[in-house]
Each structure stands twice: as structure tokens, then as C-alpha cells.
Design a protein around this motif. Structure first.
Motif, PDB file in Angstrom:
ATOM      1  N   SER A 133       0.841  -1.195   0.000  1.00 56.22           N
ATOM      2  CA  SER A 133       0.000   0.000   0.000  1.00 56.22           C
ATOM      3  C   SER A 133       0.873   1.239   0.000  1.00 56.22           C
ATOM      4  O   SER A 133       1.982   1.234   0.556  1.00 56.22           O
ATOM      5  CB  SER A 133      -0.860  -0.033   1.261  1.00 56.22           C
ATOM      6  OG  SER A 133      -1.448   1.219   1.509  1.00 56.22           O
ATOM      7  N   TYR A 163      -1.782  -0.655  11.049  1.00 56.60           N
ATOM      8  CA  TYR A 163      -2.043  -1.246   9.731  1.00 56.60           C
ATOM      9  C   TYR A 163      -0.834  -1.044   8.824  1.00 56.60           C
ATOM     10  O   TYR A 163      -0.329  -1.994   8.203  1.00 56.60           O
ATOM     11  CB  TYR A 163      -3.302  -0.615   9.110  1.00 56.60           C
ATOM     12  CG  TYR A 163      -3.431  -0.926   7.638  1.00 56.60           C
ATOM     13  CD1 TYR A 163      -3.783  -2.196   7.204  1.00 56.60           C
ATOM     14  CD2 TYR A 163      -3.160   0.052   6.666  1.00 56.60           C
ATOM     15  CE1 TYR A 163      -3.872  -2.494   5.853  1.00 56.60           C
ATOM     16  CE2 TYR A 163      -3.254  -0.232   5.315  1.00 56.60           C
ATOM     17  CZ  TYR A 163      -3.604  -1.513   4.914  1.00 56.60           C
ATOM     18  OH  TYR A 163      -3.678  -1.795   3.577  1.00 56.60           O
ATOM     19  N   LEU A 214     -13.080   7.519   1.359  1.00 55.78           N
ATOM     20  CA  LEU A 214     -13.860   8.590   0.750  1.00 55.78           C
ATOM     21  C   LEU A 214     -14.871   8.099  -0.284  1.00 55.78           C
ATOM     22  O   LEU A 214     -16.070   8.402  -0.180  1.00 55.78           O
ATOM     23  CB  LEU A 214     -12.915   9.620   0.093  1.00 55.78           C
ATOM     24  CG  LEU A 214     -13.642  10.766  -0.622  1.00 55.78           C
ATOM     25  CD1 LEU A 214     -14.405  11.633   0.364  1.00 55.78           C
ATOM     26  CD2 LEU A 214     -12.653  11.600  -1.429  1.00 55.78           C
ATOM     27  N   ASN A 230     -18.730  14.116   4.881  1.00 56.31           N
ATOM     28  CA  ASN A 230     -17.873  14.938   5.735  1.00 56.31           C
ATOM     29  C   ASN A 230     -16.531  15.103   5.039  1.00 56.31           C
ATOM     30  O   ASN A 230     -15.848  14.112   4.775  1.00 56.31           O
ATOM     31  CB  ASN A 230     -17.656  14.263   7.097  1.00 56.31           C
ATOM     32  CG  ASN A 230     -18.955  14.108   7.852  1.00 56.31           C
ATOM     33  OD1 ASN A 230     -19.654  15.094   8.119  1.00 56.31           O
ATOM     34  ND2 ASN A 230     -19.324  12.864   8.175  1.00 56.31           N
ATOM     35  N   PHE A 232     -12.914  16.061   5.385  1.00 59.35           N
ATOM     36  CA  PHE A 232     -12.025  16.151   6.542  1.00 59.35           C
ATOM     37  C   PHE A 232     -10.975  17.251   6.369  1.00 59.35           C
ATOM     38  O   PHE A 232      -9.814  16.972   6.108  1.00 59.35           O
ATOM     39  CB  PHE A 232     -11.326  14.808   6.774  1.00 59.35           C
ATOM     40  CG  PHE A 232     -12.256  13.660   7.112  1.00 59.35           C
ATOM     41  CD1 PHE A 232     -13.476  13.867   7.747  1.00 59.35           C
ATOM     42  CD2 PHE A 232     -11.878  12.339   6.811  1.00 59.35           C
ATOM     43  CE1 PHE A 232     -14.308  12.790   8.059  1.00 59.35           C
ATOM     44  CE2 PHE A 232     -12.700  11.265   7.130  1.00 59.35           C
ATOM     45  CZ  PHE A 232     -13.921  11.494   7.750  1.00 59.35           C
ATOM     46  N   ARG A 245      -5.326  12.841  -3.457  1.00 63.12           N
ATOM     47  CA  ARG A 245      -4.911  11.438  -3.521  1.00 63.12           C
ATOM     48  C   ARG A 245      -4.886  10.963  -4.969  1.00 63.12           C
ATOM     49  O   ARG A 245      -5.526  11.542  -5.842  1.00 63.12           O
ATOM     50  CB  ARG A 245      -5.895  10.535  -2.738  1.00 63.12           C
ATOM     51  CG  ARG A 245      -5.963  10.807  -1.241  1.00 63.12           C
ATOM     52  CD  ARG A 245      -4.684  10.424  -0.513  1.00 63.12           C
ATOM     53  NE  ARG A 245      -4.801  10.623   0.930  1.00 63.12           N
ATOM     54  CZ  ARG A 245      -4.527  11.774   1.554  1.00 63.12           C
ATOM     55  NH1 ARG A 245      -4.139  12.836   0.865  1.00 63.12           N
ATOM     56  NH2 ARG A 245      -4.643  11.863   2.857  1.00 63.12           N
ATOM     57  N   ARG A 317      -8.939  14.637   9.752  1.00 60.52           N
ATOM     58  CA  ARG A 317      -8.814  13.302  10.359  1.00 60.52           C
ATOM     59  C   ARG A 317      -7.349  13.150  10.764  1.00 60.52           C
ATOM     60  O   ARG A 317      -6.460  13.355   9.936  1.00 60.52           O
ATOM     61  CB  ARG A 317      -9.218  12.250   9.325  1.00 60.52           C
ATOM     62  CG  ARG A 317      -9.224  10.832   9.831  1.00 60.52           C
ATOM     63  CD  ARG A 317      -9.807   9.872   8.809  1.00 60.52           C
ATOM     64  NE  ARG A 317      -9.040   9.807   7.579  1.00 60.52           N
ATOM     65  CZ  ARG A 317      -9.366   9.068   6.515  1.00 60.52           C
ATOM     66  NH1 ARG A 317     -10.460   8.329   6.535  1.00 60.52           N
ATOM     67  NH2 ARG A 317      -8.616   9.063   5.438  1.00 60.52           N
ATOM     68  N   ASP A 320      -3.821  12.274   8.504  1.00 64.48           N
ATOM     69  CA  ASP A 320      -3.960  12.426   7.048  1.00 64.48           C
ATOM     70  C   ASP A 320      -2.908  13.379   6.478  1.00 64.48           C
ATOM     71  O   ASP A 320      -2.657  14.454   7.036  1.00 64.48           O
ATOM     72  CB  ASP A 320      -5.357  12.949   6.681  1.00 64.48           C
ATOM     73  CG  ASP A 320      -6.381  11.840   6.600  1.00 64.48           C
ATOM     74  OD1 ASP A 320      -5.996  10.662   6.707  1.00 64.48           O
ATOM     75  OD2 ASP A 320      -7.572  12.157   6.423  1.00 64.48           O
TER      76      ASP A 320
HETATM   77  C1  WQD Z   1      -8.965  10.014   0.937  1.00 58.53           C
HETATM   78  C2  WQD Z   1      -9.102  11.509   1.175  1.00 58.53           C
HETATM   79  C3  WQD Z   1      -9.332  12.090   3.493  1.00 58.53           C
HETATM   80  C4  WQD Z   1     -13.199  10.049   3.993  1.00 58.53           C
HETATM   81  C5  WQD Z   1      -6.519   4.933   3.012  1.00 58.53           C
HETATM   82  C6  WQD Z   1      -5.478   4.192   3.811  1.00 58.53           C
HETATM   83  C7  WQD Z   1      -4.420   3.694   2.880  1.00 58.53           C
HETATM   84  C8  WQD Z   1      -5.025   2.874   1.745  1.00 58.53           C
HETATM   85  C9  WQD Z   1      -6.129   3.589   1.069  1.00 58.53           C
HETATM   86  C10 WQD Z   1      -5.043   0.602   2.438  1.00 58.53           C
HETATM   87  C11 WQD Z   1      -8.296  12.018   2.358  1.00 58.53           C
HETATM   88  C12 WQD Z   1     -10.585  12.431   2.738  1.00 58.53           C
HETATM   89  C13 WQD Z   1     -12.010  10.563   3.516  1.00 58.53           C
HETATM   90  C14 WQD Z   1     -14.265  10.939   4.291  1.00 58.53           C
HETATM   91  C15 WQD Z   1     -12.878  12.772   3.594  1.00 58.53           C
HETATM   92  N1  WQD Z   1      -5.633   1.670   2.243  1.00 58.53           N
HETATM   93  N2  WQD Z   1     -11.848  11.913   3.317  1.00 58.53           N
HETATM   94  N3  WQD Z   1     -14.054  12.283   4.077  1.00 58.53           N
HETATM   95  O1  WQD Z   1      -6.601   7.982   3.735  1.00 58.53           O
HETATM   96  O2  WQD Z   1      -5.752   8.250   1.359  1.00 58.53           O
HETATM   97  O3  WQD Z   1      -5.897   6.024   2.347  1.00 58.53           O
HETATM   98  O4  WQD Z   1      -7.065   4.055   2.028  1.00 58.53           O
HETATM   99  O5  WQD Z   1      -3.884   0.365   2.332  1.00 58.53           O
HETATM  100  O6  WQD Z   1      -3.545   2.948   3.651  1.00 58.53           O
HETATM  101  O7  WQD Z   1      -4.913   5.062   4.763  1.00 58.53           O
HETATM  102  O8  WQD Z   1      -7.977   7.172   1.748  1.00 58.53           O
HETATM  103  O9  WQD Z   1     -10.335   7.269   1.104  1.00 58.53           O
HETATM  104  O10 WQD Z   1      -9.734   7.308   3.564  1.00 58.53           O
HETATM  105  O11 WQD Z   1      -9.226   9.303   2.144  1.00 58.53           O
HETATM  106  O12 WQD Z   1     -12.747  14.003   3.419  1.00 58.53           O
HETATM  107  O13 WQD Z   1     -15.347  10.537   4.741  1.00 58.53           O
HETATM  108  O14 WQD Z   1     -10.469  11.795   1.487  1.00 58.53           O
HETATM  109  O15 WQD Z   1      -9.019  13.086   4.444  1.00 58.53           O
HETATM  110  O16 WQD Z   1      -7.845  13.305   2.021  1.00 58.53           O
HETATM  111  P1  WQD Z   1      -6.507   7.472   2.375  1.00 58.53           P
HETATM  112  P2  WQD Z   1      -9.399   7.688   2.169  1.00 58.53           P
END
Ligand code: WQD
Ligand code: NAD
Length: 368
Positions: A133, A163, A214, A230, A232, A245, A317, A320
Motif C-alpha cells: 500500500s 495497519y 472517501l 464529511n 475532513f 490522492r 482526520r 492524514d
Molecule cells: C482520501 C481523502 C481524506 C473520507 C486509506 C489508507 C491507505 C489505503 C487507502 C489501504 C483524504 C478524505 C475521507 C471521508 C474525507 N488503504 N476523506 N471524508 O486515507 O488516502 O488512504 O485508504 O492500504 O492505507 O490510509 O484514503 O479514502 O480514507 O481518504 O474528506 O469521509 O479523502 O481526508 O484526504 P486514504 P481515504
């Protein structure tokens, strides 16, 4: 015999009933492999594999409903099918849960991988594709700094939660293994942010409870299961202040596994990481190389579903990063693979899956 040698090569897929696993099983069958799956169904439904069979018209050779840590079940599976390679998706992946229950994560993720590798050695199977990852890059340095964005495979590694620690520990373990025995052919596929679904709308991501990520959250708002998104934080150092991302279509990701497998089975020509006299353990990013913000993702999903989506800006969050995106050039150079499907397709296919299956596999289960 001739009939034996003309049988397709068998690939063992652990966690094959899950989100990325089911899409990869489909791609493997389409590429001419036979597949056997072990999955404890702790985060998935067997319905996903029934639908893979319907879509490809091919049977999953064997499905074992078991934890990968069950050594007897694994041993029997290897004995029976003699897989040429293993793709190891099985594992726990919820970051927040891993902070609350670290031991469960270390045990499940590392324990299952150790059991699997021991069994592979016993049965002399040395081709291994690991689901790593982008989380192993920790908090990336800014664009333009050495080791910073876009992330190359040689960037500094570090984990921000249990994780991520398990992924990093397994990467180290696999590197050590390849150093100790030159027969190993291993890829560490570092996924960025998988999203979307198969274009048929028959298989897709089916998170249990409120989604952590997300895009599953956004799609549940789009279909009316959740009231609003929401966001973040909007004070990150990104163009619109929301997190950026590297979202990648799950079908592109699945194709990346097929390419990685083909590369392993060819003997890993021109690896970047191998030292002489050792096996290969090659880290490879699977991303698009392009980053999108949370607000851009919401806008793209609004376009796909044809309506406005409610959102609220909330606190950040914890943990992040501002922006995370890949340098995807190594995958192209080594595997001849690159992502083909754009953001519009990711959202169209996600919406198609979500509105055909508003409650995932549960309610539509058994319906044909
Ligand atoms: C993406 C963006 C949030 C949810 C995670 C794991 C990573 C990998 C992929 C496994 C960020 C924002 C999110 C919400 C939001 N998994 N957000 N509201 O954090 O890049 O990666 O999943 O290996 O290890 O950490 O992905 O989809 O959670 O977040 O604003 O309800 O969306 O802050 O900028 P992330 P995500
Ligand atoms: P998923 O939860 O949908 O799939 C994992 C599958 O493994 C599930 O079917 C689950 O039932 C099974 N499983 C879990 N522990 C098991 C065990 N001990 N024994 C047998 N089966 C077990 O998750 P996914 O999104 O498809 O992720 C697959 C892999 O990719 C995971 O290793 C994950 O850490 C990694 N990954 C996922 C993402 C992502 O954002 N989805 C990003 C990077 C890496």
C-alpha cells in the motif's frame, strides 16, 4: 501427459472474495488462468465470486472458506492444485480499527503471511504477489524534494499506524526472504487509492457499516443511504485546501496484478531492486500518477450520478497527509502496465455498481 500440460496454470488468490481480489479473479480468468481462492469471508460475501463466475463463464476451481492462518487448509489446497503463484490479498485494512486493536492486525496480517510463505516453501512455489500500500510511504515530503512527491519506489518508508506497520513489516520480511533464497520472485504492489467497480455493475466494493474511505462514502451519499459527506479539513496545503490522492480504477489495478504475475512467471526481467545472487523482491507502485482533491472527487461523482451531493467541512482526520500521489513510471517500464481508466470512468462505474446494488451484496444476494 498432453492433457495435463495443456491445463491452464493455477493461481492461488487469498482474499479473493474481497473488493480488489474479486476484480483480480475476474481478470485472471479472462487472462486464461485457473484460480483457487481461500477467504474467511470476514469482510466479504461469497456472492462476489458467484458473480465473477457468471461474468467470465468460468468456474473458480476451488473455494476454501478458511482463515489463511489455518495451515492444514492451506496445505491441502497446495497439495491438490499445485499453484504456480500466489496473489495475497487477505488481510485486515481498516486504519482506525488497527489503532484500537493492534495485536489483531499484527496477528492477522503478519501471521497469515508467515503461514502462507511457509506453505509455499514446503510446496516449492516461489512466485508471490503481495498487496502492499502507499501507506508504507508514511507522510510524503513535498513535491520537488528528494524522496517527495510524486512518490517513487525508492522514497523513504515509514508507517503512521499499526495497519501500515504490518504492511511495512511484511515488505521487510519478503525482502529478507528473497535475499536468503534466490528462487523467490516477489512483487510488492503498492496500491494508491483503489476505487470504482467492474463496468457490468455486478461486482464492486461492499464495505461493512459506515465506510472509512472517501469514495464508498460518497457513493452511499449519492444513492441516499447516507445524508451528507464529511470533508475532513479544507486547510491543507493543496490547491483547494482539501486532501489530494491518487485514485485508481479497480479494473486497472486488477490488470496490474495480471501484468505483475506475467512478469514473475517470465523470471522478472531487469528488476530494479535485486542484488546479484539473490531472489527478486520488487516494489512497484500501482497508481495513475495524478492526484485529485476531495472536492474534485465529489464534483466528479455529482456528474456521474446527475445530482448535487451534500457535504460539510469538518475537522481534519488525524494522520492524514496533504497530498499523496505516485510516480507510476516503474510499473510501465517493468511490467508494461499503466492505468487506462480516467476519473470519469471511475465515478461512472462506481455509480453503476452502487445504484444497482444500493446495499451491496446483501440485499441483491441470490438475485440474478
Ligand atoms: C482520501 C481523502 C481524506 C473520507 C486509506 C489508507 C491507505 C489505503 C487507502 C489501504 C483524504 C478524505 C475521507 C471521508 C474525507 N488503504 N476523506 N471524508 O486515507 O488516502 O488512504 O485508504 O492500504 O492505507 O490510509 O484514503 O479514502 O480514507 O481518504 O474528506 O469521509 O479523502 O481526508 O484526504 P486514504 P481515504
Ligand atoms: P477486502 O477486505 O475487500 O478484501 C480482503 C479479503 O480478505 C476479504 O475478502 C476478507 O474476508 C479476507 N480476509 C481477511 N483476513 C483474512 C484471513 N486471515 N484469512 C482469509 N481471508 C481473510 O479488502 P481489499 O480492499 O480488497 O484489499 C485487499 C488487500 O489490498 C488488503 O491486503 C489491503 O490491505 C490491500 N490494500 C487495499 C487498499 C484499499 O484501499 N482498498 C489499498 C492498499 C492496499
Amino acid at each position: 501427459t498432453a492433457s495435463k500440460s495443456s491445463r491452464p496454470p493455477v493461481v492461488l488468490v487469498t482474499g479473493g472474495a474481497g473488493y480488489i481480489g474479486s476484480h483480480t479473479c475476474l481478470a485472471l480468468q479472462e487472462a486464461g488462468y485457473d484460480i483457487v481462492v481461500i477467504d474467511d469471508l470476514s469482510n466479504s460475501s461469497p456472492e462476489s465470486l458467484s458473480r465473477v463466475e457468471q461474468l467470465t463463464g468460468k468456474k473458480v476451481l476451488d473455494f476454501v472458506h478458511s482463515d489463511v492462518r489455518n495451515e492444514q487448509a492451506l496445505d491441502a489446497l497446495f497439495q491438490k492444485h499445485k499453484p504456480v503463484a500466489v496473489i495475497h490479498f487477505a488481510g485486515l485494512k481498516a486504519v482506525g480499527e488497527s489503532v484500537r486493536l493492534p495485536l489483531m492486525y499484527y496477528d492477522a496480517n503478519i501471521g497469515s503471511t508467515v503461514a502462507l510463505l511457509n506453505c509455499m516453501i514446503k510446496h516449492e512455489c516461489f512466485n508471490f504477489v503481495f498487496s502492499s500500500s502507499a501507506t508504507v510511504y508514511g507522510n510524503p515530503g513535498p513535491a520537488g524534494t528528494p524522496g517527495g512527491l510524486p512518490l517513487r519506489e525508492c522514497a523513504p518508508l515509514g508507517a503512521l499506524n499499526p495497519y501500515g506497520q504490518t504492511k511495512l513489516a511484511i515488505e521487510h520480511m519478503l525482502r529478507d526472504l528473497a535475499c536468503a533464497d534466490e528462487r523467490w520472485r516477489i512483487t510488492l504492489l503498492r496500491y494508491f487509492n483503489p476505487c470504482g467497480a467492474h463496468p457490468s455493475g455486478r461486482i464492486g466494493e461492499d464495505p461493512q457499516g459506515i465506510p472509512n474511505n472517501l469514495m464508498p462514502y460518497v457513493s452511499q451519499v449519492a444513492v441516499g443511504v447516507l445524508p451528507h459527506i464529511n470533508v475532513f479539513g479544507n486547510d491543507y496545503s493543496t490547491p483547494d485546501g482539501t486532501g489530494v490522492r491518487d485514485y485508481i480504477h479497480v479494473c486497472d489495478l486488477a490488470a496490474g496484478h495480471v501484468s505483475a504475475l506475467a512478469w514473475l512467471l517470465k523470471g522478472c526481467p531487469a528488476p530494479a531492486d535485486a542484488a546479484p545472487g539473490t531472489g527478486t523482491c520488487q516494489a512497484i507502485n500501482l497508481g495513475t500518477g495524478v492526484g485529485y482533491s476531495v472536492l474534485e472527487m465529489i464534483a466528479a461523482m455529482e456528474k456521474a450520478c446527475g445530482r448535487k451531493l451534500a457535504y460539510k467541512i469538518t475537522d481534519r482526520r488525524p494522520g492524514d497527509a496533504d497530498a499523496v500521489y505516485s510516480d507510476a513510471s516503474l510499473a510501465l517500464a517493468l511490467l508494461g502496465w499503466k492505468a487506462e481508466l480516467d476519473l470519469e470512468r471511475m465515478c461512472q462505474d462506481l455509480w453503476n455498481w452502487q445504484h444497482n446494488n444500493p446495499h451491496g451484496y446483501a440485499v441483491t444476494k441470490g438475485s440474478q
